[in-house]
Scaffold this motif. Sequence first.
Motif, PDB file in Angstrom:
ATOM      1  N   PHE A  45       0.844  -1.207   0.000  1.00 34.53           N
ATOM      2  CA  PHE A  45       0.000   0.000   0.000  1.00 34.53           C
ATOM      3  C   PHE A  45       0.876   1.252   0.000  1.00 34.53           C
ATOM      4  N   GLN A  46       1.871   1.260   0.890  1.00 32.25           N
ATOM      5  CA  GLN A  46       2.738   2.427   1.028  1.00 32.25           C
ATOM      6  C   GLN A  46       3.492   2.706  -0.276  1.00 32.25           C
ATOM      7  N   MET A  47       4.032   1.668  -0.888  1.00 36.54           N
ATOM      8  CA  MET A  47       4.804   1.842  -2.116  1.00 36.54           C
ATOM      9  C   MET A  47       3.927   2.358  -3.257  1.00 36.54           C
ATOM     10  N   GLN A  48       2.634   2.082  -3.199  1.00 36.93           N
ATOM     11  CA  GLN A  48       1.713   2.533  -4.242  1.00 36.93           C
ATOM     12  C   GLN A  48       0.996   3.834  -3.883  1.00 36.93           C
ATOM     13  N   GLY A  49       1.447   4.487  -2.826  1.00 35.81           N
ATOM     14  CA  GLY A  49       0.901   5.787  -2.480  1.00 35.81           C
ATOM     15  C   GLY A  49      -0.478   5.757  -1.861  1.00 35.81           C
ATOM     16  N   VAL A  50      -0.776   4.677  -1.149  1.00 32.77           N
ATOM     17  CA  VAL A  50      -2.087   4.518  -0.510  1.00 32.77           C
ATOM     18  C   VAL A  50      -1.888   4.364   0.996  1.00 32.77           C
ATOM     19  N   PHE A  51      -2.720   5.053   1.788  1.00 26.50           N
ATOM     20  CA  PHE A  51      -2.647   4.916   3.241  1.00 26.50           C
ATOM     21  C   PHE A  51      -3.316   3.613   3.650  1.00 26.50           C
ATOM     22  N   ALA A  95      -2.578  -7.140  -2.681  1.00 27.61           N
ATOM     23  CA  ALA A  95      -2.485  -5.834  -2.022  1.00 27.61           C
ATOM     24  C   ALA A  95      -2.277  -4.721  -3.043  1.00 27.61           C
ATOM     25  N   CYS A  96      -1.434  -4.965  -4.042  1.00 24.82           N
ATOM     26  CA  CYS A  96      -1.229  -3.955  -5.083  1.00 24.82           C
ATOM     27  C   CYS A  96      -2.514  -3.732  -5.870  1.00 24.82           C
ATOM     28  N   LEU A  97      -3.214  -4.806  -6.181  1.00 23.62           N
ATOM     29  CA  LEU A  97      -4.497  -4.702  -6.866  1.00 23.62           C
ATOM     30  C   LEU A  97      -5.475  -3.866  -6.042  1.00 23.62           C
ATOM     31  N   THR A  98      -5.515  -4.110  -4.743  1.00 27.37           N
ATOM     32  CA  THR A  98      -6.401  -3.356  -3.852  1.00 27.37           C
ATOM     33  C   THR A  98      -6.021  -1.880  -3.818  1.00 27.37           C
ATOM     34  N   ALA A  99      -4.720  -1.608  -3.745  1.00 25.95           N
ATOM     35  CA  ALA A  99      -4.256  -0.222  -3.713  1.00 25.95           C
ATOM     36  C   ALA A  99      -4.669   0.530  -4.975  1.00 25.95           C
ATOM     37  N   GLU A 100      -4.540  -0.114  -6.115  1.00 21.83           N
ATOM     38  CA  GLU A 100      -4.908   0.531  -7.373  1.00 21.83           C
ATOM     39  C   GLU A 100      -6.414   0.777  -7.447  1.00 21.83           C
ATOM     40  N   LEU A 101      -7.209  -0.162  -6.960  1.00 21.29           N
ATOM     41  CA  LEU A 101      -8.655   0.047  -6.920  1.00 21.29           C
ATOM     42  C   LEU A 101      -9.009   1.184  -5.970  1.00 21.29           C
ATOM     43  N   ALA A 102      -8.289   1.285  -4.856  1.00 23.77           N
ATOM     44  CA  ALA A 102      -8.536   2.367  -3.899  1.00 23.77           C
ATOM     45  C   ALA A 102      -8.278   3.725  -4.531  1.00 23.77           C
ATOM     46  N   LYS A 103      -7.341   3.780  -5.480  1.00 23.08           N
ATOM     47  CA  LYS A 103      -7.025   5.032  -6.176  1.00 23.08           C
ATOM     48  C   LYS A 103      -7.986   5.306  -7.328  1.00 23.08           C
ATOM     49  N   GLY A 104      -8.928   4.376  -7.558  1.00 21.97           N
ATOM     50  CA  GLY A 104      -9.921   4.589  -8.598  1.00 21.97           C
ATOM     51  C   GLY A 104      -9.537   4.052  -9.962  1.00 21.97           C
ATOM     52  N   GLN A 105      -8.496   3.240 -10.023  1.00 16.99           N
ATOM     53  CA  GLN A 105      -8.087   2.679 -11.301  1.00 16.99           C
ATOM     54  C   GLN A 105      -9.115   1.662 -11.797  1.00 16.99           C
ATOM     55  N   PRO A 106      -9.328   1.596 -13.121  1.00 12.66           N
ATOM     56  CA  PRO A 106     -10.200   0.549 -13.667  1.00 12.66           C
ATOM     57  C   PRO A 106      -9.652  -0.831 -13.318  1.00 12.66           C
ATOM     58  N   LEU A 107     -10.533  -1.800 -13.190  1.00 17.53           N
ATOM     59  CA  LEU A 107     -10.150  -3.122 -12.714  1.00 17.53           C
ATOM     60  C   LEU A 107      -9.031  -3.747 -13.535  1.00 17.53           C
ATOM     61  N   LEU A 108      -9.169  -3.777 -14.839  1.00 14.99           N
ATOM     62  CA  LEU A 108      -8.175  -4.455 -15.659  1.00 14.99           C
ATOM     63  C   LEU A 108      -6.827  -3.757 -15.599  1.00 14.99           C
ATOM     64  N   GLN A 109      -6.808  -2.434 -15.525  1.00 18.78           N
ATOM     65  CA  GLN A 109      -5.548  -1.709 -15.375  1.00 18.78           C
ATOM     66  C   GLN A 109      -4.926  -2.014 -14.012  1.00 18.78           C
ATOM     67  N   ALA A 110      -5.771  -2.138 -12.987  1.00 14.65           N
ATOM     68  CA  ALA A 110      -5.276  -2.460 -11.647  1.00 14.65           C
ATOM     69  C   ALA A 110      -4.627  -3.844 -11.634  1.00 14.65           C
ATOM     70  N   VAL A 111      -5.226  -4.799 -12.341  1.00 12.82           N
ATOM     71  CA  VAL A 111      -4.654  -6.144 -12.415  1.00 12.82           C
ATOM     72  C   VAL A 111      -3.304  -6.112 -13.125  1.00 12.82           C
ATOM     73  N   LYS A 112      -3.217  -5.360 -14.209  1.00 13.49           N
ATOM     74  CA  LYS A 112      -1.956  -5.267 -14.953  1.00 13.49           C
ATOM     75  C   LYS A 112      -0.860  -4.632 -14.107  1.00 13.49           C
ATOM     76  N   THR A 113      -1.199  -3.586 -13.359  1.00 13.06           N
ATOM     77  CA  THR A 113      -0.214  -2.959 -12.481  1.00 13.06           C
ATOM     78  C   THR A 113       0.252  -3.933 -11.407  1.00 13.06           C
ATOM     79  N   ALA A 114      -0.682  -4.685 -10.837  1.00 10.77           N
ATOM     80  CA  ALA A 114      -0.329  -5.671  -9.818  1.00 10.77           C
ATOM     81  C   ALA A 114       0.595  -6.738 -10.390  1.00 10.77           C
ATOM     82  N   LYS A 115       0.337  -7.145 -11.629  1.00  7.39           N
ATOM     83  CA  LYS A 115       1.199  -8.128 -12.291  1.00  7.39           C
ATOM     84  C   LYS A 115       2.608  -7.577 -12.477  1.00  7.39           C
TER      85      LYS A 115
END
Length: 273
Positions: free
Chosen positions: A28-34, A220-240
């Motif tokens: 979470f911290q590395m992805q800029g999410v509290f 956790a990375c997928l969750t962080a990206e969703l918390a930032k409002g990223q679209p689901l598929l983009q969040a999955v790609k970032t997590a990958k």
Amino acid sequence: MNKIAQALTIAGSDSGGGAGIQADLKTFQMQGVFGTSVLTAVTAQNTLGVFDVHLVPLPTITAQLKAVAEDFDISAFKIGMLGNAEIISCLAQALAEYDFGRLVLDPVMIAKGGASLLQQNAVHALKTELLPLAEVITPNLPEAEALTGIAVCDDDSAAAAAAVLQDMGVKTVVLKGGHLQQSQSEVCRDWIFSPEGDFVLESPRFPTRHTHGTGCTFSACLTAELAKGQPLLQAVKTAKDFISAAIEHSLNIGAGHGPTNHWAYARIKQERP
């Protein structure tokens, strides 16, 4: 002033720091999410194995959930280690009362060294009480087989397992193919089955034993990206991409299955021209 994205992890503690709550909060911290947390279990473990598990009493789990819900604006959350059916039911009841946003369910069942982290009688509760609440589920192949009875070995069996999970109520299934050693493939293949369509993501397979906490870190990375409002598929790609970098740039810590490198992805991004 921009709103700070806030996320929640509900999981067990890993004294070795590579998985569980510790891995989630680092990610979470590395992805800029509290990050906030609710502990379900305290484990004594390191890179060599799990030596003791203490499940947190239900009133303490409930109190943690209430404390987070009353003071933080959580927009996405993940669930990891739960331990037993009673904790699952306790959590499901609480989630009917509190809105923590989009749910990523990582069905943690077995530790990297083989120790069981979910009692067998809890699998039914997981399937009936939590899967219908999840937007995304992120099982590895042994976990997918335990939940569906289908051994995933190719595209067709992956689709069949995903269909079973979606019939249970989950919207998007991300099947992580890291356990698939077919033909000693140099590629790690993940399958995504979602309302937006079906996709395959591939990455190099890195020759390392230091993969402790990969599932926790990915979800956790997928969750962080969703918390930032990223679209689901983009969040999955970032997590990958995040977990691929974390595995490739090994820290070489510990005598067993060492942790992944949680800051590798950020450093790679900084080094790019």
